[in-house]
Design a protein around this motif. Structure first.
Motif, PDB file in Angstrom:
ATOM      1  N   GLU A 101     -19.009  22.832  -9.781  1.00 13.36           N
ATOM      2  CA  GLU A 101     -19.650  22.129 -10.898  1.00 13.36           C
ATOM      3  C   GLU A 101     -19.369  20.632 -10.841  1.00 13.36           C
ATOM      4  OE1 GLU A 101     -21.967  21.708 -14.307  1.00 13.36           O
ATOM      5  OE2 GLU A 101     -21.658  23.538 -13.125  1.00 13.36           O
ATOM      6  N   ILE A 102     -18.136  20.255 -10.555  1.00 13.66           N
ATOM      7  CA  ILE A 102     -17.819  18.822 -10.586  1.00 13.66           C
ATOM      8  C   ILE A 102     -18.044  18.136  -9.244  1.00 13.66           C
ATOM      9  CG2 ILE A 102     -16.115  19.222 -12.395  1.00 13.66           C
ATOM     10  CD1 ILE A 102     -13.973  18.504 -10.319  1.00 13.66           C
ATOM     11  N   LEU A 103     -18.025  18.898  -8.139  1.00 14.92           N
ATOM     12  CA  LEU A 103     -18.157  18.273  -6.821  1.00 14.92           C
ATOM     13  C   LEU A 103     -19.553  18.403  -6.232  1.00 14.92           C
ATOM     14  CD1 LEU A 103     -14.758  19.484  -5.307  1.00 14.92           C
ATOM     15  CD2 LEU A 103     -15.290  17.223  -6.240  1.00 14.92           C
ATOM     16  N   LYS A 104     -20.437  19.123  -6.925  1.00 14.69           N
ATOM     17  CA  LYS A 104     -21.810  19.237  -6.438  1.00 14.69           C
ATOM     18  C   LYS A 104     -22.812  19.055  -7.563  1.00 14.69           C
ATOM     19  CE  LYS A 104     -24.957  22.066  -3.673  1.00 14.69           C
ATOM     20  NZ  LYS A 104     -25.123  23.314  -2.868  1.00 14.69           N
ATOM     21  N   VAL A 105     -22.740  19.929  -8.583  1.00 13.06           N
ATOM     22  CA  VAL A 105     -23.739  19.883  -9.653  1.00 13.06           C
ATOM     23  C   VAL A 105     -23.667  18.561 -10.410  1.00 13.06           C
ATOM     24  CG1 VAL A 105     -24.552  21.007 -11.758  1.00 13.06           C
ATOM     25  CG2 VAL A 105     -23.688  22.402  -9.867  1.00 13.06           C
ATOM     26  N   GLN A 106     -22.445  18.124 -10.774  1.00 14.05           N
ATOM     27  CA  GLN A 106     -22.266  16.862 -11.502  1.00 14.05           C
ATOM     28  C   GLN A 106     -21.501  15.842 -10.643  1.00 14.05           C
ATOM     29  OE1 GLN A 106     -21.383  17.170 -15.831  1.00 14.05           O
ATOM     30  NE2 GLN A 106     -21.018  19.354 -15.437  1.00 14.05           N
ATOM     31  N   ASP A 107     -21.774  15.873  -9.369  1.00 14.26           N
ATOM     32  CA  ASP A 107     -21.031  15.055  -8.419  1.00 14.26           C
ATOM     33  C   ASP A 107     -21.090  13.565  -8.752  1.00 14.26           C
ATOM     34  OD1 ASP A 107     -19.531  14.398  -6.238  1.00 14.26           O
ATOM     35  OD2 ASP A 107     -21.133  14.619  -4.782  1.00 14.26           O
ATOM     36  N   ALA A 108     -22.253  13.075  -9.141  1.00  9.03           N
ATOM     37  CA  ALA A 108     -22.392  11.639  -9.427  1.00  9.03           C
ATOM     38  C   ALA A 108     -21.508  11.223 -10.597  1.00  9.03           C
ATOM     39  CB  ALA A 108     -23.849  11.300  -9.706  1.00  9.03           C
ATOM     40  N   ALA A 109     -21.438  12.073 -11.623  1.00 12.41           N
ATOM     41  CA  ALA A 109     -20.632  11.741 -12.802  1.00 12.41           C
ATOM     42  C   ALA A 109     -19.141  11.740 -12.486  1.00 12.41           C
ATOM     43  CB  ALA A 109     -20.922  12.728 -13.927  1.00 12.41           C
ATOM     44  N   PHE A 110     -18.722  12.561 -11.513  1.00 16.89           N
ATOM     45  CA  PHE A 110     -17.302  12.670 -11.165  1.00 16.89           C
ATOM     46  C   PHE A 110     -16.966  11.935  -9.864  1.00 16.89           C
ATOM     47  CE2 PHE A 110     -17.762  16.236 -14.062  1.00 16.89           C
ATOM     48  CZ  PHE A 110     -16.553  16.258 -14.737  1.00 16.89           C
ATOM     49  N   ALA A 111     -17.805  11.011  -9.454  1.00 15.16           N
ATOM     50  CA  ALA A 111     -17.649  10.393  -8.132  1.00 15.16           C
ATOM     51  C   ALA A 111     -16.575   9.313  -8.076  1.00 15.16           C
ATOM     52  CB  ALA A 111     -18.987   9.800  -7.667  1.00 15.16           C
ATOM     53  N   ASN A 112     -16.030   8.895  -9.225  1.00 16.94           N
ATOM     54  CA  ASN A 112     -14.985   7.874  -9.204  1.00 16.94           C
ATOM     55  C   ASN A 112     -13.613   8.509  -9.011  1.00 16.94           C
ATOM     56  OD1 ASN A 112     -16.787   5.791  -9.609  1.00 16.94           O
ATOM     57  ND2 ASN A 112     -16.505   5.739 -11.829  1.00 16.94           N
ATOM     58  N   HIS A 113     -12.740   7.814  -8.295  1.00 21.57           N
ATOM     59  CA  HIS A 113     -11.355   8.227  -8.157  1.00 21.57           C
ATOM     60  C   HIS A 113     -10.497   7.505  -9.199  1.00 21.57           C
ATOM     61  CE1 HIS A 113     -11.610   9.691  -3.696  1.00 21.57           C
ATOM     62  NE2 HIS A 113     -11.903  10.630  -4.558  1.00 21.57           N
ATOM     63  N   VAL A 114      -9.433   8.156  -9.620  1.00 17.34           N
ATOM     64  CA  VAL A 114      -8.447   7.501 -10.472  1.00 17.34           C
ATOM     65  C   VAL A 114      -7.657   6.518  -9.601  1.00 17.34           C
ATOM     66  CG1 VAL A 114      -6.411   7.833 -11.918  1.00 17.34           C
ATOM     67  CG2 VAL A 114      -8.276   9.504 -11.988  1.00 17.34           C
ATOM     68  N   ILE A 115      -7.605   5.272 -10.018  1.00 18.38           N
ATOM     69  CA  ILE A 115      -6.969   4.235  -9.205  1.00 18.38           C
ATOM     70  C   ILE A 115      -5.502   4.104  -9.617  1.00 18.38           C
ATOM     71  CG2 ILE A 115      -7.055   1.820  -8.482  1.00 18.38           C
ATOM     72  CD1 ILE A 115     -10.001   1.825  -9.458  1.00 18.38           C
ATOM     73  N   PRO A 116      -4.555   4.356  -8.720  1.00 18.72           N
ATOM     74  CA  PRO A 116      -3.127   4.227  -9.064  1.00 18.72           C
ATOM     75  C   PRO A 116      -2.779   2.799  -9.459  1.00 18.72           C
ATOM     76  CG  PRO A 116      -3.419   5.413  -6.983  1.00 18.72           C
ATOM     77  CD  PRO A 116      -4.746   4.822  -7.331  1.00 18.72           C
ATOM     78  N   ALA A 117      -1.800   2.678 -10.347  1.00 18.93           N
ATOM     79  CA  ALA A 117      -1.373   1.353 -10.800  1.00 18.93           C
ATOM     80  C   ALA A 117      -0.864   0.516  -9.630  1.00 18.93           C
ATOM     81  CB  ALA A 117      -0.285   1.499 -11.863  1.00 18.93           C
ATOM     82  N   ALA A 118      -0.219   1.155  -8.658  1.00 20.85           N
ATOM     83  CA  ALA A 118       0.306   0.416  -7.500  1.00 20.85           C
ATOM     84  C   ALA A 118      -0.815  -0.204  -6.680  1.00 20.85           C
ATOM     85  CB  ALA A 118       1.151   1.353  -6.630  1.00 20.85           C
ATOM     86  N   ILE A 119      -1.947   0.491  -6.577  1.00 19.99           N
ATOM     87  CA  ILE A 119      -3.094  -0.050  -5.843  1.00 19.99           C
ATOM     88  C   ILE A 119      -3.680  -1.244  -6.594  1.00 19.99           C
ATOM     89  CG2 ILE A 119      -5.463   0.442  -5.112  1.00 19.99           C
ATOM     90  CD1 ILE A 119      -3.402   1.653  -3.266  1.00 19.99           C
ATOM     91  N   ARG A 120      -3.831  -1.107  -7.900  1.00 14.92           N
ATOM     92  CA  ARG A 120      -4.355  -2.232  -8.702  1.00 14.92           C
ATOM     93  C   ARG A 120      -3.442  -3.458  -8.566  1.00 14.92           C
ATOM     94  NH1 ARG A 120      -8.442  -0.888 -12.149  1.00 14.92           N
ATOM     95  NH2 ARG A 120      -8.706   1.317 -12.713  1.00 14.92           N
ATOM     96  N   LYS A 121      -2.145  -3.215  -8.593  1.00 15.80           N
ATOM     97  CA  LYS A 121      -1.191  -4.319  -8.522  1.00 15.80           C
ATOM     98  C   LYS A 121      -1.225  -4.979  -7.153  1.00 15.80           C
ATOM     99  CE  LYS A 121       2.463  -6.557 -10.242  1.00 15.80           C
ATOM    100  NZ  LYS A 121       2.447  -7.318 -11.502  1.00 15.80           N
ATOM    101  N   SER A 122      -1.270  -4.180  -6.096  1.00 17.55           N
ATOM    102  CA  SER A 122      -1.190  -4.746  -4.743  1.00 17.55           C
ATOM    103  C   SER A 122      -2.495  -5.397  -4.313  1.00 17.55           C
ATOM    104  CB  SER A 122      -0.798  -3.656  -3.741  1.00 17.55           C
ATOM    105  OG  SER A 122      -1.745  -2.615  -3.724  1.00 17.55           O
ATOM    106  N   TYR A 123      -3.641  -4.885  -4.797  1.00 17.88           N
ATOM    107  CA  TYR A 123      -4.929  -5.458  -4.401  1.00 17.88           C
ATOM    108  C   TYR A 123      -5.320  -6.662  -5.244  1.00 17.88           C
ATOM    109  CZ  TYR A 123      -6.069  -1.705  -1.107  1.00 17.88           C
ATOM    110  OH  TYR A 123      -6.086  -0.857  -0.040  1.00 17.88           O
ATOM    111  N   GLY A 124      -4.764  -6.770  -6.450  1.00 22.79           N
ATOM    112  CA  GLY A 124      -5.078  -7.915  -7.298  1.00 22.79           C
ATOM    113  C   GLY A 124      -6.552  -8.012  -7.613  1.00 22.79           C
ATOM    114  N   ASN A 125      -7.125  -9.181  -7.378  1.00 18.82           N
ATOM    115  CA  ASN A 125      -8.536  -9.424  -7.710  1.00 18.82           C
ATOM    116  C   ASN A 125      -9.477  -9.187  -6.536  1.00 18.82           C
ATOM    117  OD1 ASN A 125      -7.909 -10.228 -10.380  1.00 18.82           O
ATOM    118  ND2 ASN A 125      -7.382 -12.284  -9.653  1.00 18.82           N
ATOM    119  N   THR A 126      -8.971  -8.676  -5.425  1.00 23.32           N
ATOM    120  CA  THR A 126      -9.832  -8.436  -4.267  1.00 23.32           C
ATOM    121  C   THR A 126     -10.562  -7.106  -4.413  1.00 23.32           C
ATOM    122  OG1 THR A 126      -8.084  -7.327  -3.008  1.00 23.32           O
ATOM    123  CG2 THR A 126      -8.235  -9.726  -2.803  1.00 23.32           C
ATOM    124  N   ASN A 127     -11.543  -6.887  -3.536  1.00 22.84           N
ATOM    125  CA  ASN A 127     -12.277  -5.626  -3.541  1.00 22.84           C
ATOM    126  C   ASN A 127     -11.343  -4.459  -3.252  1.00 22.84           C
ATOM    127  OD1 ASN A 127     -14.743  -6.789  -4.035  1.00 22.84           O
ATOM    128  ND2 ASN A 127     -15.377  -6.847  -1.899  1.00 22.84           N
TER     129      ASN A 127
END
Length: 521
Positions: A101-127
């Motif tokens: 249901e979440i990986l096929k039927v509603q795949d588009a709605a669930f297509a985002n990953h949860v971004i860890p705080a460490a990734i946000r901190k280390s990447y800063g304002n970059t893509n």
């Protein structure tokens, strides 16, 4: 008899006007009230689950092996349940139907990953990179480049000789150890082989074994380890900017060092290109994309470095883990190891070495790797998904921004789909399925078997990973007999993390099984 009086026209008009105004003002409110009543009556509930403690939720009760803990909760609350981890609402999926249901039927709605705080901190304002970028133009561009320029059939075939060279170097190194009767760290051996194969594919040459290259390997492993580490900033976003455990800061330091290391490789490649030396490898193709800027959004050098790190780090660790678990189960079942080696002798013989072209004929060995990936999926809970809108799955409401785990480990061991022997290592089940023409592939379309994920965000390197795992394992089994060090017992305990590793690294003693020395050097 009462006197009946009739209002005059002006009075009637005034009352009608007042009623009209009242209805005009009250009507929208009454409609909203009615809708609220209907919505409350028919609103879907949040999935059931443990209540937890105030503020902390279920954090104090978590088992370090989170996939085991979630599997136990699913027995109590069902295949779709919820719990709070700090301030985060989490939903755990433990059935193929809900996963579909979440990986096929509603795949588009669930297509985002949860971004860890460490990734946000280390990447800063970059893509963000292909693993963490939200579903949209940037992610689509990065995935297209990865598939077409980095992991396509032409790219893979172009560096096949380099993969063969790295495999022969590994066999020679193990052969040298075997003459001394020394035990081999299987994970370390597989990791170095896979790392050099990946860097040969992407950079046109292996990283080698110098001081900087060893530091590069260490940096990759530490970065993966930091992603495994519990981070209070993920459970309590309000403190994320403070990075209380320093995980984000350390990730940023590693990223800076890795970027500098890659920058040296890129500059070396640029000098070769400037002198007219071209090899047609992946790095050259990516540099050409950066120069021409023909994508929308544009592909930058920062994107290039991140793609290289995604594939070198993620793919290498997943491949290594699959090889280590496969070898561990074969050592635990010596008869099955002998069957795999007998197949290798029948297909390859003892007069030559294993080639990638042999893989399609190694049916039992392919079944071994599939069974190991079933029991020990590299990412047992997948990278958590997050719905971009309020969704309904299995009769339950999953609000936007919920953290959604797919417990592939539990699904892969569900007796309802795999039988009473679901927890046993049985490669033969894949051969039986093939006879019945119901063999599962790595494609993520069968939602009771998803070792590399499913849907839009499934692993882009499935074909490459499958080939490398079988090739490395086949070469090690064909060239050597293996046994545990004397006096050692085999531990098959798991250690949960971003990748499902063995609690204790696997050591095994190799013994030469081919007669010709030239097959080792």
């Amino acid at each position: 008899m009462a006197l009946i009086t009739h209002p005059d026209v002006s009075t009637v008009t005034g009352i009608a006007t007042l009623l009209t105004l009242a209805i005009t003002v009250l009507f929208p409110f009454l409609i909203r009230l009615k809708r609220k009543h209907v919505n409350e009556k028919h609103r879907l509930p949040i999935p059931p689950g443990p209540r937890g403690l105030p503020i902390l939720g279920s954090l104090p009760f978590l088992n370090p092996n989170l996939h085991h803990y979630f599997t136990g909760l699913a027995r109590s609350y069902g295949p779709i349940f919820s719990l709070r981890l700090g301030f985060k609402l989490c939903v755990v999926i433990s059935s193929p139907s809900a996963a579909r249901e979440i990986l096929k039927v509603q795949d588009a709605a669930f297509a985002n990953h949860v971004i860890p705080a460490a990734i946000r901190k280390s990447y800063g304002n970059t893509n963000l990179d292909i693993l963490w970028a939200p579903y949209g133009p940037l992610w689509s561009m990065l995935r297209k480049i990865t598939v077409n320029k980095m992991l396509g059939g032409a790219s893979m075939e172009a560096v096949a000789p380099l993969r063969r060279l790295e495999m022969r170097r590994t066999v020679e190194a193990v052969w040298g150890q075997s003459k001394m009767g020394a035990s081999i760290d299987v994970r370390e051996t597989a990791f170095l082989t896979a790392l050099n194969m990946m860097t040969s594919l992407l950079l046109g040459e292996p990283v080698g074994g110098g001081p900087d290259e060893k530091e590069f390997r260490r940096a990759i492993e530490e970065a993966i380890g930091l992603l495994m580490a519990p981070n209070v900033a993920d459970f309590f976003p309000v403190v994320a900017p403070l990075d209380p455990q320093g995980i984000g800061r350390r990730m940023k330091e590693l990223k800076v060092w890795i970027d500098e290391y890659l920058d040296g490789i890129v500059e070396k490649k640029k000098r070769k290109l400037a002198s007219g030396e071209k090899r047609g490898d992946v790095l050259e193709a990516l540099l050409d994309l950066v120069e021409t800027g023909n994508s929308n959004p544009p592909f930058t050098m920062d994107d290039l470095y991140k793609l290289l790190m995604n594939l070198v780090g993620g793919a290498t660790d997943n491949i290594t883990t699959a090889i280590e678990w496969s070898m561990a189960e074969l050592l635990n079942h010596p008869m099955k190891m002998r069957i795999a080696q007998q197949e290798l002798d029948a297909v390859v013989g003892k007069h030559r070495v294993v080639e990638e072209s042999d893989i399609s004929q190694l049916r039992y060995l392919c079944a071994v790797t599939k069974e190991a990936l079933r029991l020990y999926p590299p990412v047992p809970l997948f990278i958590p998904h997050s719905p971009s809108s309020n969704c309904a799955v299995g009769g339950f409401s999953i609000p936007t921004c919920t953290t959604v785990f797919v417990n592939a480990w539990a699904i892969h061991r569900d007796p309802c789909f795999w039988g009473k022997d679901a927890g046993e290592f049985k490669p033969e089940r894949w051969l039986e399925a093939a006879k019945e023409k119901s063999s599962f592939s790595f494609g993520g379309n069968e939602f009771c078997y998803m070792p590399f994920g499913a849907g839009r965000r499934m692993c882009v390197g499935v074909a490459m990973g499958e080939k490398m795992v079988v090739y490395i394992l086949a070469s090690l089994l064909h060239s050597f007999d293996w046994q545990l060090p004397e006096g050692k017992s085999l531990d098959l305990q798991e250690r949960f993390g971003t990748v499902l590793r063995k609690t204790e690294q696997l050591f095994a003693v190799p013994a030469v099984r081919l007669d010709k020395t030239e097959l080792y050097v």
